[in-house]
Write an enzyme that holds these catalytic residues in place. Structure first.
Site, mmCIF file in Angstrom:
data_model
loop_
_atom_site.group_PDB
_atom_site.id
_atom_site.type_symbol
_atom_site.label_atom_id
_atom_site.label_comp_id
_atom_site.label_asym_id
_atom_site.label_seq_id
_atom_site.Cartn_x
_atom_site.Cartn_y
_atom_site.Cartn_z
ATOM 1 N N HIS A 254 -15.353 34.061 -0.784
ATOM 2 C CA HIS A 254 -15.237 32.747 -0.134
ATOM 3 C C HIS A 254 -16.562 31.894 -0.056
ATOM 4 C CE1 HIS A 254 -17.055 33.916 3.703
ATOM 5 N NE2 HIS A 254 -16.914 32.650 4.116
ATOM 6 N N HIS B 124 -19.624 34.663 -1.257
ATOM 7 C CA HIS B 124 -20.227 35.978 -0.927
ATOM 8 C C HIS B 124 -19.315 36.622 -0.253
ATOM 9 C CE1 HIS B 124 -20.131 32.065 2.066
ATOM 10 N NE2 HIS B 124 -20.412 32.922 3.328
ATOM 11 N N GLU C 7 -14.819 35.456 9.296
ATOM 12 C CA GLU C 7 -16.046 34.288 9.571
ATOM 13 C C GLU C 7 -15.037 33.626 10.220
ATOM 14 O OE1 GLU C 7 -18.439 33.310 6.454
ATOM 15 O OE2 GLU C 7 -17.687 31.010 6.973
ATOM 16 N N HIS D 12 -31.282 29.718 -0.913
ATOM 17 C CA HIS D 12 -31.078 29.827 -0.041
ATOM 18 C C HIS D 12 -30.806 31.348 1.165
ATOM 19 C CE1 HIS D 12 -26.830 28.329 1.911
ATOM 20 N NE2 HIS D 12 -26.548 29.552 2.039
ATOM 21 N N TYR E 221 -19.482 18.589 6.255
ATOM 22 C CA TYR E 221 -20.363 19.801 5.886
ATOM 23 C C TYR E 221 -20.215 19.805 4.197
ATOM 24 C CZ TYR E 221 -20.956 24.077 6.380
ATOM 25 O OH TYR E 221 -21.734 25.494 6.438
HETATM 26 FE FE LIG Z 1 -19.767 32.466 4.973
#
Ligand SMILES: [Fe+2]
Length: 391
Positions: free
Chosen positions: A337, A299, A306, A262, A315
Site C-alpha cells: 500500500h 510499502h 495496518e 521520510h 491526511y
Molecule cells: Fe502504511
C-alpha cells in the site's frame, strides 16, 4: 506502568497492619502482573475484595469475526454506524479483531456499568467528547485525544460528561499494553529520545470511595462475560501504592520526530502490546531534504495488518480515496500500500502536515467484526487503479 505512585492512606511498611477508624483491619490486596514477577500495586480495601453474592452470564455484544476475504484493503466509515446502546462499554461494536487484539467503537451519552476486562489491558482512545473514568485506583478526567490505559482486571466505569457524545475507539488486548521498551531505561525511566515522558502521563491523584450494596460488575473474560454481584461497593480503596494503575496520555503531548527524509512508522510508536503496536501521526513539520517526498513510499509490511484511524486534520497520503474523519483504512499484510495517485507529486514542497491518526499494526491477520462489515465502503480497494471489477 513504569513508575511508582502513591495515593491515599497506606501503612509505612507493606504487609503490616493498617487499621480502619473502627479498629478493624483494612484488607490488603496485591494486584500484580506476570505472577509476582512484574509491576504491581498494593490496595487497601474497606471490604473483602474477593466477596461475591451472585454470578450470572453476561451476553456480550456480537463478537463474530469474519476473514478479510477476498483479501483487499478496506475503508471503514465508523461515523456511518448506528448505536442502540448508549454507553461506552455495552455499546461497543466490534470493528476488527484477532486473538491478540480487538478494536471496537462506541458513541455514548450514558454511564457504563461497573466493568472489568479479565482478558487483557485496554487502551481507549477518545476521538471526541469527555468523561470521567471512575476506577478502584481513583478517577481520571479524560477528553478528546486522550489514550486511557486501563490495566487488566481493573474495576471501573465510564461516565460521559458534557453535551457532546463520547466517541471511543477501544483497543482491547489479550496482553498488557505499555510504552515501548526501547523508550525506557533498564529501570523503567523514559529516556531522552522518547517522544513523551512521565510528565505527560496523568494518573489518579486521590482515592475514590463510594457506598452501595449488591453492586453488579460486568466481567469480560475468555469465552464470554459474567456479571458478578458484590455485597459492598467495589470503590472501597482508601489508599494504594505501586507501579500498576490506570493512566491517561494525550496525543497532543506526543512530540513528533522528523528528519530530512521520510521517517519510518516506528518513530511514531506510542504503545506496545503482544503481537501489535500502537502508533500515532500528529501535526508536524515534514521532511526537509530539498528533494524529499513527504508522503510515504509504497510499502509491503509482510508481517503486519495496518489499521489507521483518521481523527483530525487532513491526511495527505489518502487524498482522493474518500477517506475522511472517522474513517479507518485497513491495509492487510500480503498486499502493498501507499499514497493514492497524485499524492506524492502533490506533497512536494509541503512543509507541514496537519493530520492526526491512530494506527494499530498487528503481527497476525485481522478479521472483520460486525461493525467492520457494516461500515465497509466497498470501493477503497480500487482507488489506486481508478476502476474496479466490471462484471
Ligand atoms: Fe502504511
Amino acid at each position: 506502568m513504569t513508575f511508582y505512585r502513591q495515593v491515599g492512606s497506606i501503612p509505612p511498611k507493606r504487609h503490616t497492619q493498617h487499621r480502619r477508624p473502627d479498629g478493624g483491619l483494612y484488607a490488603e490486596e496485591l494486584v500484580g502482573e506476570e505472577g509476582f514477577s512484574s509491576d504491581s500495586s498494593l490496595l487497601y480495601h474497606r471490604g473483602i475484595p474477593s466477596s461475591i453474592v451472585d454470578a450470572r452470564t453476561w451476553e456480550l455484544p456480537d463478537q463474530t469475526l469474519t476473514a478479510n476475504a477476498p483479501l483487499v484493503p478496506r475503508h471503514l466509515r465508523l461515523h456511518d454506524l448506528e448505536f442502540k446502546e448508549a454507553d461506552p462499554v455495552l455499546g461497543r461494536r466490534l470493528v476488527l479483531g484477532n486473538a491478540d487484539v480487538r478494536i471496537s467503537y462506541a458513541v455514548s451519552t450514558a454511564p457504563s456499568p461497573y466493568y472489568r476486562n479479565a482478558t487483557g489491558d485496554e487502551c481507549v482512545y477518545i476521538e471526541r467528547g469527555s468523561a470521567t473514568v471512575e476506577t478502584v485506583f481513583g478517577a481520571l478526567t479524560v477528553g478528546r485525544g486522550d489514550y486511557v490505559i486501563i490495566p487488566r482486571a481493573t474495576t471501573h466505569r465510564w461516565v460521559p460528561a458534557g453535551a457532546e457524545p463520547l466517541r471511543t475507539y477501544a483497543i482491547e488486548a489479550s496482553s498488557h499494553i505499555a510504552p515501548p521498551s526501547r523508550y525506557l531505561s533498564r529501570y523503567g525511566q523514559f529516556l531522552e529520545h522518547s517522544p513523551y515522558c512521565e510528565r505527560d502521563l496523568r494518573g489518579p491523584v486521590e482515592p475514590l470511595l463510594a457506598e452501595g450494596t449488591d453492586v453488579e460488575i460486568y466481567v469480560k473474560h475468555r469465552g464470554g462475560g459474567t456479571i458478578h454481584v458484590v455485597p459492598e461497593h467495589p470503590f472501597d480503596v482508601v489508599g494504594w501504592d505501586g507501579c500498576l494503575y490506570p493512566y491517561a496520555f494525550n496525543i497532543a503531548d506526543f512530540e513528533p520526530i522528523t528528519g530530512r527524509v521520510h521517517q519510518p512508522p516506528p518513530v511514531h510508536q506510542v504503545f506496545a502490546g503482544q503481537n501489535f503496536v500502537i502508533c500515532n501521526f500528529v501535526p508536524r513539520k515534514v521532511d526537509y531534504h530539498p528533494l524529499a517526498v513527504p508522503v510515504p513510499y509504497y510499502h509491503s509490511n509482510v508481517d503486519s495488518d495496518e489499521v489507521m484511524f483518521y481523527v483530525d486534520g487532513d491526511y495527505e497520503a489518502r487524498k482522493g480515496s474518500g477517506i475522511g474523519l472517522g474513517s479507518i483504512s485497513l491495509h492487510p499484510g500480503g498486499h502493498p500500500h501507499g499514497p493514492q495517485p497524485g499524492a506524492a507529486e502533490g506533497s512536494l514542497g509541503v512543509e507541514f502536515f496537519d493530520e492526526t491518526a491512530v494506527m494499530v499494526d498487528t503481527f497476525r491477520p485481522l478479521d472483520l467484526g460486525e461493525a467492520g462489515l457494516a461500515s465497509d465502503d466497498g470501493r477503497y480497494a480500487w482507488s489506486w487503479s481508478g476502476r474496479g471489477p466490471t462484471a
